[in-house]
Design a protein around this motif. Structure first.
Motif, PDB file in Angstrom:
ATOM      1  N   GLY A   1       0.999  33.895  41.709  1.00  0.00           N
ATOM      2  CA  GLY A   1       0.135  33.281  42.710  1.00  0.00           C
ATOM      3  C   GLY A   1      -0.560  34.350  43.515  1.00  0.00           C
ATOM      4  N   LEU A   2      -1.797  34.055  43.919  1.00  0.00           N
ATOM      5  CA  LEU A   2      -2.469  34.931  44.869  1.00  0.00           C
ATOM      6  C   LEU A   2      -2.494  34.179  46.190  1.00  0.00           C
ATOM      7  CD1 LEU A   2      -5.575  36.411  42.978  1.00  0.00           C
ATOM      8  CD2 LEU A   2      -3.318  37.416  43.301  1.00  0.00           C
ATOM      9  N   GLY A   3      -1.808  34.749  47.200  1.00  0.00           N
ATOM     10  CA  GLY A   3      -1.735  34.076  48.486  1.00  0.00           C
ATOM     11  C   GLY A   3      -2.641  34.748  49.496  1.00  0.00           C
ATOM     12  N   GLY A   4      -2.887  34.047  50.591  1.00  0.00           N
ATOM     13  CA  GLY A   4      -3.715  34.613  51.647  1.00  0.00           C
ATOM     14  C   GLY A   4      -4.610  33.543  52.209  1.00  0.00           C
ATOM     15  N   LEU A   5      -5.267  33.862  53.329  1.00  0.00           N
ATOM     16  CA  LEU A   5      -6.152  32.891  53.945  1.00  0.00           C
ATOM     17  C   LEU A   5      -7.496  32.914  53.238  1.00  0.00           C
ATOM     18  CD1 LEU A   5      -5.351  33.631  57.676  1.00  0.00           C
ATOM     19  CD2 LEU A   5      -4.527  31.730  56.301  1.00  0.00           C
ATOM     20  N   LEU A   6      -8.315  31.962  53.633  1.00  0.00           N
ATOM     21  CA  LEU A   6      -9.681  31.920  53.123  1.00  0.00           C
ATOM     22  C   LEU A   6     -10.357  33.268  53.411  1.00  0.00           C
ATOM     23  CD1 LEU A   6     -11.242  29.461  52.035  1.00  0.00           C
ATOM     24  CD2 LEU A   6     -12.329  29.325  54.255  1.00  0.00           C
ATOM     25  N   GLY A   7     -11.086  33.779  52.431  1.00  0.00           N
ATOM     26  CA  GLY A   7     -11.804  35.029  52.666  1.00  0.00           C
ATOM     27  C   GLY A   7     -10.939  36.264  52.507  1.00  0.00           C
ATOM     28  N   ALA A   8      -9.706  36.098  52.057  1.00  0.00           N
ATOM     29  CA  ALA A   8      -8.824  37.248  51.901  1.00  0.00           C
ATOM     30  C   ALA A   8      -9.141  38.029  50.633  1.00  0.00           C
ATOM     31  CB  ALA A   8      -7.363  36.795  51.878  1.00  0.00           C
ATOM     32  N   GLY A   9      -9.918  37.442  49.747  1.00  0.00           N
ATOM     33  CA  GLY A   9     -10.289  38.150  48.528  1.00  0.00           C
ATOM     34  C   GLY A   9      -9.659  37.552  47.279  1.00  0.00           C
ATOM     35  N   ARG A  10      -9.075  36.350  47.404  1.00  0.00           N
ATOM     36  CA  ARG A  10      -8.419  35.750  46.239  1.00  0.00           C
ATOM     37  C   ARG A  10      -9.439  35.347  45.169  1.00  0.00           C
ATOM     38  NH1 ARG A  10      -5.664  31.027  49.440  1.00  0.00           N
ATOM     39  NH2 ARG A  10      -7.850  30.958  50.046  1.00  0.00           N
ATOM     40  N   SER A  11     -10.456  34.585  45.593  1.00  0.00           N
ATOM     41  CA  SER A  11     -11.453  34.149  44.619  1.00  0.00           C
ATOM     42  C   SER A  11     -12.228  35.335  44.061  1.00  0.00           C
ATOM     43  CB  SER A  11     -12.448  33.189  45.273  1.00  0.00           C
ATOM     44  OG  SER A  11     -11.780  32.034  45.664  1.00  0.00           O
ATOM     45  N   GLU A  12     -12.484  36.306  44.930  1.00  0.00           N
ATOM     46  CA  GLU A  12     -13.219  37.489  44.480  1.00  0.00           C
ATOM     47  C   GLU A  12     -12.425  38.222  43.403  1.00  0.00           C
ATOM     48  OE1 GLU A  12     -12.839  36.607  47.568  1.00  0.00           O
ATOM     49  OE2 GLU A  12     -14.838  36.516  48.490  1.00  0.00           O
ATOM     50  N   THR A  13     -11.099  38.314  43.608  1.00  0.00           N
ATOM     51  CA  THR A  13     -10.264  39.003  42.624  1.00  0.00           C
ATOM     52  C   THR A  13     -10.366  38.298  41.272  1.00  0.00           C
ATOM     53  OG1 THR A  13      -8.750  39.639  44.373  1.00  0.00           O
ATOM     54  CG2 THR A  13      -7.907  39.747  42.112  1.00  0.00           C
ATOM     55  N   ILE A  14     -10.249  36.984  41.311  1.00  0.00           N
ATOM     56  CA  ILE A  14     -10.301  36.210  40.071  1.00  0.00           C
ATOM     57  C   ILE A  14     -11.657  36.354  39.391  1.00  0.00           C
ATOM     58  CG2 ILE A  14     -10.493  33.815  39.303  1.00  0.00           C
ATOM     59  CD1 ILE A  14      -7.939  33.235  40.445  1.00  0.00           C
ATOM     60  N   LYS A  15     -12.709  36.239  40.177  1.00  0.00           N
ATOM     61  CA  LYS A  15     -14.038  36.373  39.597  1.00  0.00           C
ATOM     62  C   LYS A  15     -14.255  37.773  39.040  1.00  0.00           C
ATOM     63  CE  LYS A  15     -16.687  32.982  42.165  1.00  0.00           C
ATOM     64  NZ  LYS A  15     -17.571  32.827  43.315  1.00  0.00           N
ATOM     65  N   ALA A  16     -13.742  38.773  39.746  1.00  0.00           N
ATOM     66  CA  ALA A  16     -13.939  40.150  39.295  1.00  0.00           C
ATOM     67  C   ALA A  16     -13.263  40.362  37.944  1.00  0.00           C
ATOM     68  CB  ALA A  16     -13.390  41.128  40.338  1.00  0.00           C
ATOM     69  N   ILE A  17     -12.043  39.818  37.808  1.00  0.00           N
ATOM     70  CA  ILE A  17     -11.340  39.983  36.530  1.00  0.00           C
ATOM     71  C   ILE A  17     -12.110  39.259  35.430  1.00  0.00           C
ATOM     72  CG2 ILE A  17      -9.182  39.527  35.286  1.00  0.00           C
ATOM     73  CD1 ILE A  17      -7.766  39.684  38.026  1.00  0.00           C
ATOM     74  N   GLY A  18     -12.715  38.130  35.785  1.00  0.00           N
ATOM     75  CA  GLY A  18     -13.492  37.372  34.812  1.00  0.00           C
ATOM     76  C   GLY A  18     -14.887  37.932  34.588  1.00  0.00           C
ATOM     77  N   GLY A  19     -15.196  39.048  35.230  1.00  0.00           N
ATOM     78  CA  GLY A  19     -16.477  39.696  34.979  1.00  0.00           C
ATOM     79  C   GLY A  19     -17.634  39.075  35.730  1.00  0.00           C
ATOM     80  N   ALA A  20     -17.336  38.215  36.709  1.00  0.00           N
ATOM     81  CA  ALA A  20     -18.423  37.527  37.399  1.00  0.00           C
ATOM     82  C   ALA A  20     -18.571  37.999  38.838  1.00  0.00           C
ATOM     83  CB  ALA A  20     -18.195  36.016  37.374  1.00  0.00           C
ATOM     84  N   TYR A  21     -17.964  39.135  39.176  1.00  0.00           N
ATOM     85  CA  TYR A  21     -18.082  39.647  40.530  1.00  0.00           C
ATOM     86  C   TYR A  21     -18.183  41.156  40.453  1.00  0.00           C
ATOM     87  CZ  TYR A  21     -17.339  39.833  45.569  1.00  0.00           C
ATOM     88  OH  TYR A  21     -17.486  40.035  46.904  1.00  0.00           O
ATOM     89  N   HIS A  22     -19.101  41.707  41.223  1.00  0.00           N
ATOM     90  CA  HIS A  22     -19.354  43.139  41.103  1.00  0.00           C
ATOM     91  C   HIS A  22     -18.164  43.979  41.554  1.00  0.00           C
ATOM     92  CE1 HIS A  22     -21.428  46.938  41.243  1.00  0.00           C
ATOM     93  NE2 HIS A  22     -20.904  47.128  42.428  1.00  0.00           N
ATOM     94  N   LEU A  23     -17.797  44.932  40.728  1.00  0.00           N
ATOM     95  CA  LEU A  23     -16.721  45.864  41.075  1.00  0.00           C
ATOM     96  C   LEU A  23     -17.292  47.263  41.202  1.00  0.00           C
ATOM     97  CD1 LEU A  23     -13.708  44.924  38.777  1.00  0.00           C
ATOM     98  CD2 LEU A  23     -13.845  44.763  41.265  1.00  0.00           C
ATOM     99  N   ASP A  24     -16.834  47.987  42.215  1.00  0.00           N
ATOM    100  CA  ASP A  24     -17.269  49.378  42.333  1.00  0.00           C
ATOM    101  C   ASP A  24     -16.363  50.289  41.510  1.00  0.00           C
ATOM    102  OD1 ASP A  24     -19.456  49.025  44.140  1.00  0.00           O
ATOM    103  OD2 ASP A  24     -17.963  48.493  45.640  1.00  0.00           O
ATOM    104  N   SER A  25     -15.102  49.935  41.455  1.00  0.00           N
ATOM    105  CA  SER A  25     -14.191  50.706  40.606  1.00  0.00           C
ATOM    106  C   SER A  25     -12.969  49.852  40.332  1.00  0.00           C
ATOM    107  CB  SER A  25     -13.790  52.003  41.312  1.00  0.00           C
ATOM    108  OG  SER A  25     -13.043  51.701  42.463  1.00  0.00           O
TER     109      SER A  25
END
Lengths: 339, 507
Positions: B291-315
């Motif tokens: 599970g990825l826990g945390g409040l709204l805006g903590a970066g949970r959705s961003e993490t998931i999208k980044a792994i799925g290639g749909a969110y920009h990653l710097d490194s």
């Protein structure tokens, strides 16, 4: 691709250098975007002056300007419309309708010859604007309907286009063919209107509203810009200018020719876009539009000079230019965003 | 005297009570935090206050007078300014034009005085730490600077109330400090501020009072300093601290299925994305639900999208089944065996107008087509298999997905993901907006899928669902992993106390 600037202090010198660089790129790109058409116009003029002896005369320059006067008026209105993010396809029809109305009304004097086309074309522009602003219909469809309707109206009052009204007013004919300082009256009239247009766009709140509406309609309305009123006005202006262009063309030809104006709206759009106005709205200048109109006019003139070239080549060349400009603009906008 | 006050305000949308007799009071010079999870009603309340929505019940009072704002402009003219999360300015216009739009200084001929406008813009912005050329296009500025321009504009129009909706979400730490400086100035001038944010550290640093909403209802309002962090989090998430953990409130079995010794099927190392993710690192083993826990805006959705290639990653590094996923794009991620169920199923997931069959087939077209031609029988076979497997209730495979219930839509989406033969399943709010029965079904499906050896990453705002569905919980805050709960620590209490821990200020 590194993350150095997320946390930890940066040395201010590096930041300042970055900012300076970004600002410089921004300025250069902005200038290219605004003055690109002018630069191309100058290059074309230089080449033309060097290689075509017939081009190199005052008369020819005056001819180009007189020929460019009606398209310039239409493109002026189109500039306003496109900066709001809209489009006005009705102007070609309004142009020919305006010409026929002016020629017919000239029997009641020169004043009537101007007022009637302005009133009718302005009213059609108002209808366009109201429909677009208040029912949120797409400008493309609304003005396409106006294109068809206005052309139908023109054909109806000219018996299927076969009835050509002659200009009855000597004053009007004189206006169309006379000149001041050897440059046609209509060129002076258009020049004056262009200057007024520039001031309105750059230095009034209405002008700011036009840019704001095209730049971001939602933001503009949240910031208190009268979005709908602004939209209505640009279509009214576009209609008025198209009608006026028709009237001065009738004055020059001495009659309300019914077979003109087809595709004129597309030429105007091309000139505006070549002049650096974004088709998506929010950015553009009248100076650019002038360069765009003249560029198309000069190319047409050059092709006539060559003589043995089919004049359809003018459209091939204009089309190519347009494509190049759009590609360059897309690239420049992206470049600006990244910095 | 209260500056802005709503009493018993309700707002009803078809099927939802977005606000259920909520009362809220803002005093002059007060910085008032407005918090709550997704769907709590914060945005609706703000929209009622700013004239975007008309309340269906209750009263709005402004400066002790009953008030009614028909449009956002009415509210603005009355002195209520809003700074939206997405900057609401015109990017193509200059900084100065944006600042003065509609109020440009004019000379005696009625013409805009550009020189004066630019000069005044420079002076105003200097006070906000923005020292850029004001003739630049706004869109060419960094987001933080744009936000400052928006703030400057909001304050300039004689605002008495300034509403800030997640103002720091795109700011860098030093810009946040500048913003706080401005907020303190406003506070000193007696301007009331409504501050919406999920960053607890920020709330405790800058806010005086707090109002907590949950499911459209007011759950708490009062002084912020008197409210413990853990209490604040539990009020937001809707869990009583003393409440004993109940077994079986959700349909998850609660038994871990992960094999501790197995090599991870997904390895995520030091994902970084400007402002949003900082060195996010975790592993998922086959059969494990992380599970990825945390409040709204903590970066949970961003993490998931980044792994799925749909969110920009710097490194950062992502490995699926021991193979590195280089430069992730959605296509590469799917090929590598990653399936992502996006948070917003309607906007990013299903195609409502297409049939069940077509929706499932979308994902497998590359596999069942040869030379550009699609094999119908193969698609029928796959569709049939998943409709049975996931117990999708549709009259036929040709029924439009838009006509199905939320739960069945979610299953169609799952079917589509599974049809790509993934190794890792990333689920963002898989049970949001579906009814209780369907929820239980989806939950037990997740369990089953993990049992078959898939690695699952689960994001859920429902603390209970997250805790009971996950074998481990990685807790994020402001894009940083602040803790991992394993074994007996996987409880809502531990989750909340981890979220509430004070962050170490590193700058």
């Amino acid at each position: 691709m590194t993350m150095t600037n997320i946390s930890g202090p940066e040395t201010p010198a590096i930041v300042a250098e970055d900012v300076r660089k970004a600002e410089r790129t921004d300025r250069i790109v902005g200038t290219v975007q605004r003055q690109g058409a002018l630069a191309v116009l100058i290059v074309v003029l230089v080449i033309a002056l060097a290689s075509f002896p017939n081009f190199r005369s005052f008369d020819n320059a005056a001819t180009i300007l007189v020929a460019a006067a009606p398209p310039m008026l239409i493109a002026l209105g189109m500039t306003f419309v496109i900066i709001t993010g809209g489009i006005d396809l009705s102007v070609g029809s309004l142009y020919v309708l305006g010409g026929v109305l002016a020629a017919w009304a000239s029997q009641y004097g020169i004043l009537a010859a101007f007022l009637l086309p302005l009133a009718v074309c302005g009213a059609i522009g108002l209808a366009n604007g109201l429909l677009i602003a208040y029912t949120r219909m797409a400008p493309f469809i609304v003005t396409l309907a106006a294109l068809l309707g206005a052309r139908g109206l023109m054909r109806a009052i000219s018996s299927e286009g076969s009835n050509t009204y002659l200009v009855q007013s000597d004053a009007l004919r004189k206006l169309g063919n006379g000149s001041f300082l050897d440059i046609g009256y209509q060129v002076w009239l258009v020049a004056a209107l262009v200057v007024i247009g520039m001031v309105v766009l750059a230095r009034t709140r209405f002008g700011s509203s036009i840019y704001a509406v095209g730049g971001s309609e939602d933001a503009a309305s949240l910031m208190g810009v009268p979005v709908r009123r602004t939209k209505v006005w640009v279509y009214v202006l576009s209609g008025l200018l198209a009608g006026l262009a028709g009237a001065i063309n009738a004055a020059k030809l001495g009659s309300g020719v019914t077979v003109l104006g087809t595709g004129m709206e597309l030429d105007a759009i091309a000139a505006v876009v070549i002049g650096g106005t974004l088709l998506t709205g929010g950015a553009g200048t009248i100076a650019g539009t002038i360069a765009g109109v003249l560029l198309l006019g000069v190319i047409q003139n050059l092709i006539n000079q060559v003589g043995n070239l089919n004049s359809n080549w003018q459209q091939v060349i204009s089309g190519t230019f347009l494509a190049l400009v759009v590609v360059a603009q897309t690239y420049l906008v992206r470049l600006r965003r990244v910095t | 005297m209260a500056l802005l006050e709503v009493a018993d305000v309700s707002k009803i949308f078809p099927g939802v009570r977005a606000l259920d007799s909520v009362s809220f009071t803002l005093q002059p010079g007060e910085v008032h935090a407005l918090v709550g999870e997704n769907g709590a009603g914060k945005s609706t309340l703000i929209k009622v206050l700013t004239g975007v929505y008309q309340p269906d019940g209750g009263e709005l009072r402004y400066q002790d007078q009953p008030a009614q704002f028909g449009t956002p402009m009415d509210a603005q003219r009355a002195g209520i300014s809003t700074i939206y999360q997405e900057v609401n300015l015109v990017p193509l216009m200059t900084v100065a034009q944006n600042l003065f739009l509609g109020r440009e200084p004019r000379n005696s001929f009625g013409m805009i005085d550009r020189g004066r406008m630019d000069r005044e813009a420079r002076e105003v912005l200097a006070g906000y730490g923005v020292t850029t050329d004001v003739r630049r296009q706004l869109g060419t500025l960094a987001l933080g600077a744009q936000q400052m321009v928006a703030l400057a504009r909001a304050v300039m129009i004689d605002a008495k109330v300034v509403i800030m909706d997640e103002p720091t979400s795109s700011l860098e730490p030093r810009e946040v400090q500048t913003l706080f400086g401005v907020i303190r100035d406003l506070h000193a001038k007696g301007i009331g501020i409504i501050y919406v944010s999920h960053r607890l550290d920020e709330l405790y640093e800058i806010c005086d009072a707090v109002t907590i909403l949950r499911d459209g209802k007011l759950v708490h309002t009062g002084k912020l300093a008197e409210l413990e962090r853990i209490k604040l989090v539990s009020l937001m998430l809707g869990r009583d601290m003393a409440e004993v953990r109940r077994e079986g409130a959700t349909a998850f079995s609660g038994e871990g299925t992960g094999d501790e010794s197995a090599a991870p099927v997904l390895r995520v190392r030091e994902l970084n994305s400007r402002h949003k993710l900082h060195d996010v690192t975790f592993d998922v083993r086959p059969g494990e639900v992380v599970g990825l826990g945390g409040l709204l805006g903590a970066g949970r959705s961003e993490t998931i999208k980044a792994i799925g290639g749909a969110y920009h990653l710097d490194s950062g590094e992502i490995e699926v089944d021991g193979k590195e996923l280089k430069k992730p794009t959605p296509v590469r991620a799917v090929k590598a065996g990653i399936a992502v169920q996006p948070e917003d199923r309607k906007a990013e997931g299903i195609v409502p107008g297409l049939s069940v069959r077509e929706n499932i087939a979308l994902a497998v077209l590359p596999r069942v087509s040869r030379g550009g031609f699609v094999s119908d029988s193969k698609i029928d076979e796959i569709v049939d298999r998943y409709m049975k497997r996931l117990r999708i209730k549709a009259s036929s495979p040709d029924q439009a997905v838009g006509d199905l219930s939320g739960g069945n839509q979610q299953k169609v989406l799952l079917a589509r993901l599974l049809a790509t033969d993934p190794k890792v399943l990333l689920l963002d709010e898989p049970t949001r907006g579906i009814d209780v029965g369907a929820k239980a079904e989806v939950q037990s499906l997740i369990d089953e899928l993990a049992g078959e050896g898939l690695g699952v990453v689960l994001v859920s705002s429902d603390a209970e669902e997250l805790v009971e569905g996950s074998d481990r919980v990685v807790v994020l805050r402001d894009g940083v992993v602040v803790g991992t709960l394993t074994g007996t620590e996987v409880t809502t209490e531990d989750l909340m106390s981890t979220i509430a821990t004070e962050a170490h200020r590193e700058h």
